[in-house]
Scaffold this active site. Structure first.
Site, PDB file in Angstrom:
ATOM      1  N   PHE A  52       5.319  -6.409   8.870  1.00  0.00           N
ATOM      2  CA  PHE A  52       4.898  -7.600   9.597  1.00  0.00           C
ATOM      3  C   PHE A  52       4.306  -8.567   8.587  1.00  0.00           C
ATOM      4  O   PHE A  52       3.135  -8.491   8.259  1.00  0.00           O
ATOM      5  CB  PHE A  52       3.846  -7.189  10.627  1.00  0.00           C
ATOM      6  CG  PHE A  52       3.724  -8.124  11.797  1.00  0.00           C
ATOM      7  CD1 PHE A  52       4.748  -8.976  12.150  1.00  0.00           C
ATOM      8  CD2 PHE A  52       2.573  -8.141  12.570  1.00  0.00           C
ATOM      9  CE1 PHE A  52       4.641  -9.832  13.239  1.00  0.00           C
ATOM     10  CE2 PHE A  52       2.446  -8.986  13.661  1.00  0.00           C
ATOM     11  CZ  PHE A  52       3.479  -9.828  13.988  1.00  0.00           C
ATOM     12  N   TYR A 102     -16.304   6.156   8.685  1.00  0.00           N
ATOM     13  CA  TYR A 102     -14.852   6.375   8.735  1.00  0.00           C
ATOM     14  C   TYR A 102     -14.516   7.649   9.525  1.00  0.00           C
ATOM     15  O   TYR A 102     -14.187   7.587  10.699  1.00  0.00           O
ATOM     16  CB  TYR A 102     -14.243   6.409   7.320  1.00  0.00           C
ATOM     17  CG  TYR A 102     -12.755   6.166   7.361  1.00  0.00           C
ATOM     18  CD1 TYR A 102     -12.205   4.945   6.986  1.00  0.00           C
ATOM     19  CD2 TYR A 102     -11.889   7.156   7.826  1.00  0.00           C
ATOM     20  CE1 TYR A 102     -10.846   4.719   7.075  1.00  0.00           C
ATOM     21  CE2 TYR A 102     -10.524   6.930   7.916  1.00  0.00           C
ATOM     22  CZ  TYR A 102     -10.003   5.714   7.541  1.00  0.00           C
ATOM     23  OH  TYR A 102      -8.657   5.495   7.637  1.00  0.00           O
ATOM     24  N   VAL A 156      -7.854   0.993  -3.135  1.00  0.00           N
ATOM     25  CA  VAL A 156      -7.868  -0.404  -2.710  1.00  0.00           C
ATOM     26  C   VAL A 156      -6.531  -0.793  -2.116  1.00  0.00           C
ATOM     27  O   VAL A 156      -5.501  -0.727  -2.797  1.00  0.00           O
ATOM     28  CB  VAL A 156      -8.106  -1.348  -3.920  1.00  0.00           C
ATOM     29  CG1 VAL A 156      -8.355  -2.766  -3.445  1.00  0.00           C
ATOM     30  CG2 VAL A 156      -9.207  -0.849  -4.788  1.00  0.00           C
ATOM     31  N   ASP A 171       7.020  -7.058  14.899  1.00  0.00           N
ATOM     32  CA  ASP A 171       5.958  -6.198  15.407  1.00  0.00           C
ATOM     33  C   ASP A 171       6.474  -4.782  15.699  1.00  0.00           C
ATOM     34  O   ASP A 171       7.190  -4.565  16.680  1.00  0.00           O
ATOM     35  CB  ASP A 171       5.383  -6.821  16.687  1.00  0.00           C
ATOM     36  CG  ASP A 171       4.226  -6.010  17.228  1.00  0.00           C
ATOM     37  OD1 ASP A 171       3.783  -5.054  16.544  1.00  0.00           O
ATOM     38  OD2 ASP A 171       3.774  -6.325  18.342  1.00  0.00           O
ATOM     39  N   GLY A 182       0.794  -1.227   0.000  1.00  0.00           N
ATOM     40  CA  GLY A 182       0.000   0.000   0.000  1.00  0.00           C
ATOM     41  C   GLY A 182       0.830   1.283   0.000  1.00  0.00           C
ATOM     42  O   GLY A 182       1.839   1.406  -0.715  1.00  0.00           O
ATOM     43  N   LYS A 218      -7.753   8.463  14.044  1.00  0.00           N
ATOM     44  CA  LYS A 218      -6.999   9.328  13.130  1.00  0.00           C
ATOM     45  C   LYS A 218      -6.907  10.752  13.668  1.00  0.00           C
ATOM     46  O   LYS A 218      -5.910  11.441  13.446  1.00  0.00           O
ATOM     47  CB  LYS A 218      -7.639   9.306  11.740  1.00  0.00           C
ATOM     48  CG  LYS A 218      -7.555   7.949  11.042  1.00  0.00           C
ATOM     49  CD  LYS A 218      -6.129   7.576  10.734  1.00  0.00           C
ATOM     50  CE  LYS A 218      -6.005   6.348   9.877  1.00  0.00           C
ATOM     51  NZ  LYS A 218      -4.597   5.987   9.635  1.00  0.00           N
ATOM     52  N   LEU A 230       1.461   2.345   9.206  1.00  0.00           N
ATOM     53  CA  LEU A 230       0.943   1.068   9.712  1.00  0.00           C
ATOM     54  C   LEU A 230      -0.567   1.014   9.564  1.00  0.00           C
ATOM     55  O   LEU A 230      -1.251   2.011   9.774  1.00  0.00           O
ATOM     56  CB  LEU A 230       1.263   0.895  11.197  1.00  0.00           C
ATOM     57  CG  LEU A 230       2.710   0.683  11.618  1.00  0.00           C
ATOM     58  CD1 LEU A 230       2.766   0.394  13.111  1.00  0.00           C
ATOM     59  CD2 LEU A 230       3.351  -0.436  10.836  1.00  0.00           C
TER      60      LEU A 230
HETATM   61  P1  NAD Z   1      -1.702  -1.786   4.041  1.00  0.00           P
HETATM   62  O1  NAD Z   1      -2.509  -2.845   4.697  1.00  0.00           O
HETATM   63  O2  NAD Z   1      -1.438  -1.916   2.588  1.00  0.00           O
HETATM   64  O3  NAD Z   1      -0.245  -1.649   4.760  1.00  0.00           O
HETATM   65  C1  NAD Z   1      -0.049  -1.833   6.116  1.00  0.00           C
HETATM   66  C2  NAD Z   1       1.433  -1.966   6.419  1.00  0.00           C
HETATM   67  O4  NAD Z   1       1.586  -2.078   7.850  1.00  0.00           O
HETATM   68  C3  NAD Z   1       2.098  -3.229   5.847  1.00  0.00           C
HETATM   69  O5  NAD Z   1       3.421  -2.909   5.452  1.00  0.00           O
HETATM   70  C4  NAD Z   1       2.153  -4.191   7.036  1.00  0.00           C
HETATM   71  O6  NAD Z   1       3.180  -5.164   6.985  1.00  0.00           O
HETATM   72  C5  NAD Z   1       2.409  -3.191   8.144  1.00  0.00           C
HETATM   73  N1  NAD Z   1       2.045  -3.672   9.481  1.00  0.00           N
HETATM   74  C6  NAD Z   1       0.807  -3.968   9.956  1.00  0.00           C
HETATM   75  N2  NAD Z   1       0.897  -4.335  11.271  1.00  0.00           N
HETATM   76  C7  NAD Z   1       2.204  -4.252  11.611  1.00  0.00           C
HETATM   77  C8  NAD Z   1       2.929  -4.482  12.803  1.00  0.00           C
HETATM   78  N3  NAD Z   1       2.332  -4.865  13.939  1.00  0.00           N
HETATM   79  N4  NAD Z   1       4.275  -4.330  12.781  1.00  0.00           N
HETATM   80  C9  NAD Z   1       4.920  -3.949  11.640  1.00  0.00           C
HETATM   81  N5  NAD Z   1       4.278  -3.671  10.486  1.00  0.00           N
HETATM   82  C10 NAD Z   1       2.947  -3.841  10.473  1.00  0.00           C
HETATM   83  O7  NAD Z   1      -2.409  -0.434   4.399  1.00  0.00           O
HETATM   84  P2  NAD Z   1      -2.533   1.001   3.686  1.00  0.00           P
HETATM   85  O8  NAD Z   1      -3.909   1.121   3.163  1.00  0.00           O
HETATM   86  O9  NAD Z   1      -1.354   1.298   2.829  1.00  0.00           O
HETATM   87  O10 NAD Z   1      -2.517   1.919   4.981  1.00  0.00           O
HETATM   88  C11 NAD Z   1      -1.366   2.597   5.441  1.00  0.00           C
HETATM   89  C12 NAD Z   1      -1.822   3.861   6.130  1.00  0.00           C
HETATM   90  O11 NAD Z   1      -2.466   4.705   5.160  1.00  0.00           O
HETATM   91  C13 NAD Z   1      -2.862   3.614   7.239  1.00  0.00           C
HETATM   92  O12 NAD Z   1      -2.610   4.491   8.293  1.00  0.00           O
HETATM   93  C14 NAD Z   1      -4.176   3.960   6.553  1.00  0.00           C
HETATM   94  O13 NAD Z   1      -5.173   4.359   7.455  1.00  0.00           O
HETATM   95  C15 NAD Z   1      -3.726   5.118   5.657  1.00  0.00           C
HETATM   96  N6  NAD Z   1      -4.636   5.432   4.534  1.00  0.00           N
HETATM   97  C16 NAD Z   1      -5.141   4.450   3.740  1.00  0.00           C
HETATM   98  C17 NAD Z   1      -6.045   4.804   2.723  1.00  0.00           C
HETATM   99  C18 NAD Z   1      -6.638   3.756   1.823  1.00  0.00           C
HETATM  100  O14 NAD Z   1      -7.647   4.047   1.165  1.00  0.00           O
HETATM  101  N7  NAD Z   1      -6.068   2.584   1.727  1.00  0.00           N
HETATM  102  C19 NAD Z   1      -6.373   6.137   2.510  1.00  0.00           C
HETATM  103  C20 NAD Z   1      -5.799   7.118   3.291  1.00  0.00           C
HETATM  104  C21 NAD Z   1      -4.928   6.752   4.320  1.00  0.00           C
END
Ligand code: NAD
Length: 392
Positions: A74, A235, A274, A111, A52, A244, A139
Site C-alpha cells: 500500500f 509491546y 528500525v 488495500d 522492512g 500478536k 503487514l
Molecule cells: P513496515 O512498515 O516496514 O512494512 C509494512 C508493509 O505493509 C509495507 O509493505 C506496507 O506497504 C504494507 N501495508 C501496510 N498497510 C497495508 C494495506 N492496508 N494493504 C497492503 N499493504 C499494506 O513494517 P515491518 O516493521 O517490516 O513490519 C512487518 C511485520 O513484522 C509486522 O507484522 C511487524 O509487527 C513485524 N515485526 C516487526 C519488527 C520490527 O522491529 N520492525 C520486529 C518483529 C516483527
C-alpha cells in the site's frame, strides 16, 4: 528534483528513488553473497512486500531461491512535484533487478484488507503463477476496514491493565524523557486485535484455498515481536502484544482448516529493528538504539535482510523446523537472551538526556532510519538532480 530528507516526528515524508533502489541492491547483494537456497519455495506471495521484513522476504525468495514473487503493498506513487513513498521506490527498484535477472515479479498496490485486492491477487496468480508454496504475511498498518461490515478499526499502542511510566526518546526533539501511558480500554484492545491480529491472515489463506491456489504442503508465516521485560509493558503485554497473540490462534486455525492441503502455518518471532512501523512505537527508538549498541559489540547485530535470510535457511524452508514452546519460529534469541538483556537493562537504567548519545548507538539508529527512505546510503549523490517518477 534534488531530494533531501523531510523528517516530521517519527516519519520521513519523502523518499529518494536512487537511494531506495541502492538499498534494494545492497540487500540483493547480501543474499547473493550467501549462496543459493536449497529446496526453496518457487511461487511466493508476499503480503506487505515493499518495506522492512516483507521486502527482505521477497528479496530472499527471489534472489536466494529463484522464486516467482507476487507482492502486495500500500504505497503512494510519485508525481512530478512530490516523491513517492519509500515502498514505492523499493518496489520499482526490486522490479528492475528482478527483470534483469529473469525473475517473474508482479506487485499489486492497494488495500490488502479488502476483498477486491484479494480477488485481484487470485486472478493474477491464476493467470501467471498458479499455486503458491509460500505466503508471507508482513503487514503493519494503523487501521483496517473490515471487508464484511465496512467498519474501520484503528489500532492503539497502549499498555493493558494499568498505566505505565517509562523512558522514551523523542527523535524529533533529541530528548530522553519520561512518558506515561494510560491503559487501553477493552474496545481499544479489541480494535487493535482487529487490525493487527490474525483475522486477515486467515481470510487470505481462505481466499487462496477457495480458489485452489494453495500447493500441497504450502507454508505460511506471519511476523511477530516477542521482547522481554523492558518492552513487555508497551509491546508484548500491551495492545499490540494482544493482537500478536491472536496470530498464534490464527496459525493453529489455518493448520486445522487447511489440513487437506497440509498447510504449515507459523508465527515467526523476529528481532527489533528500525522500520517505518517500529519507529512509530513509543519506547522502541530508545530500546533499539540501546540494543544496537549492545548487539554490535557482541557481534550479533542484524538488519532485516540478514534476519530473514536466517529465518528462511534455519527454519522456514526446513521440512520440520524447530519451534519454541509456543510453536513459533523463534529468531530473536540473540536479542532476548538473559545476558544480552542484562546489558541492555543496565544501559536503560543509566540512560539520561546527557549521556544518551554516549550510551546508545543512536548514530546507527538514525543512519538506519534515514536509509529506510533512501537517504544516507553510501554511493548515492544527494546533490544530483533525480527523476522522481518511477514505475514498475
Ligand atoms: P513496515 O512498515 O516496514 O512494512 C509494512 C508493509 O505493509 C509495507 O509493505 C506496507 O506497504 C504494507 N501495508 C501496510 N498497510 C497495508 C494495506 N492496508 N494493504 C497492503 N499493504 C499494506 O513494517 P515491518 O516493521 O517490516 O513490519 C512487518 C511485520 O513484522 C509486522 O507484522 C511487524 O509487527 C513485524 N515485526 C516487526 C519488527 C520490527 O522491529 N520492525 C520486529 C518483529 C516483527
Amino acid at each position: 528534483m534534488i531530494i533531501k530528507p523531510k523528517i516530521r516526528g517519527f516519519i520521513c515524508t519523502n523518499a529518494h528513488p536512487v537511494g531506495c533502489a541502492a538499498n534494494v541492491q545492497q540487500q540483493i547483494d547480501y543474499v547473493k553473497s550467501q549462496g543459493e537456497l536449497t529446496d526453496a519455495p518457487k511461487n511466493v506471495l508476499v503480503i506487505g512486500c515493499s518495506t522492512g521484513y516483507g521486502l527482505a522476504s521477497r528479496i530472499v525468495s527471489a534472489f536466494g531461491g529463484g522464486a516467482k514473487t507476487l507482492g502486495v503493498c500500500f504505497e503512494k506513487p510519485p508525481t512530478e512535484r512530490k516523491t513517492g513513498t519509500a515502498g514505492w521506490y523499493n518496489t520499482a527498484g526490486f522490479h528492475a533487478k528482478a527483470e534483469a535477472a529473469g525473475l517473474y515479479a508482479k506487485t499489486l498496490n492497494g488495500d490488502a484488507f479488502s476483498d477486491e485486492l484479494k480477488q485481484q491477487t487470485i486472478e493474477t496468480l491464476k493467470a501467471d503463477m498458479g499455486k503458491v508454496d509460500l505466503v508471507i504475511y508482513s503487514l503493519a498498518s494503523p487501521r483496517r476496514t473490515d471487508p464484511k461490515t465496512g467498519e474501520t478499526f484503528k489500532s492503539t499502542l497502549k499498555p493493558v491493565g494499568e498505566a505505565y511510566t517509562t523512558k522514551t526518546y523523542d527523535t524529533d526533539k533529541d530528548k530522553v524523557h519520561d512518558i506515561s501511558l494510560e491503559p487501553a480500554s477493552q474496545e481499544e484492545i479489541d480494535h487493535t486485535i482487529k487490525v493487527m491480529g490474525g483475522e486477515d491472515w486467515e481470510l487470505w489463506l481462505e481466499a487462496l484455498d477457495q480458489a485452489d491456489l494453495l500447493a500441497d504442503g504450502c507454508k505460511t508465516t506471519a511476523y511477530t515481536y516477542v521482547g522481554k521485560e523492558l518492552t513487555w509493558p508497551i509491546y508484548g503485554q500491551a495492545t499490540i502484544g494482544k493482537a500478536k497473540e491472536d496470530l498464534d490462534r490464527a496459525a493453529a486455525e489455518i493448520v486445522k482448516t487447511k489440513a487437506s492441503k497440509n498447510v504449515q502455518a507459523y508465527v515467526s518471532s523476529l528481532k527489533a529493528l528500525v522500520t517505518q512501523a517500529s519507529s512509530a512505537i513509543p519506547v522502541m527508538p530508545l530500546y533499539i538504539s540501546l540494543i544496537y549498541k549492545v548487539m554490535k559489540e557482541e557481534g550479533t547485530h542484524q538488519g532485516c535482510i540478514e534476519q530473514i535470510y536466517d529465518l528462511f535457511t534455519d527454519k522456514l524452508i526446513q521440512a520440520a523446523p524447530e519451534v519454541d514452546e509456543m510453536g513459533r519460529l523463534y529468531m530473536n534469541d540473540k536479542e532476548t537472551n538473559d545476558a544480552t538483556q542484562a546489558k541492555i537493562k543496565a544501559l536503560w537504567d543509566q540512560v539520561t538526556q546527557d549521556n544518551f548519545h554516549e550510551l546508545s548507538d543512536y548514530a546507527g539508529y538514525h543512519h538506519e532510519f534515514l536509509k529506510l527512505f533512501g537517504f544516507d546510503v553510501s554511493g548515492v549523490d544527494y546533490d544530483a538532480d533525480v527523476e522522481p517518477l518511477a514505475d514498475w
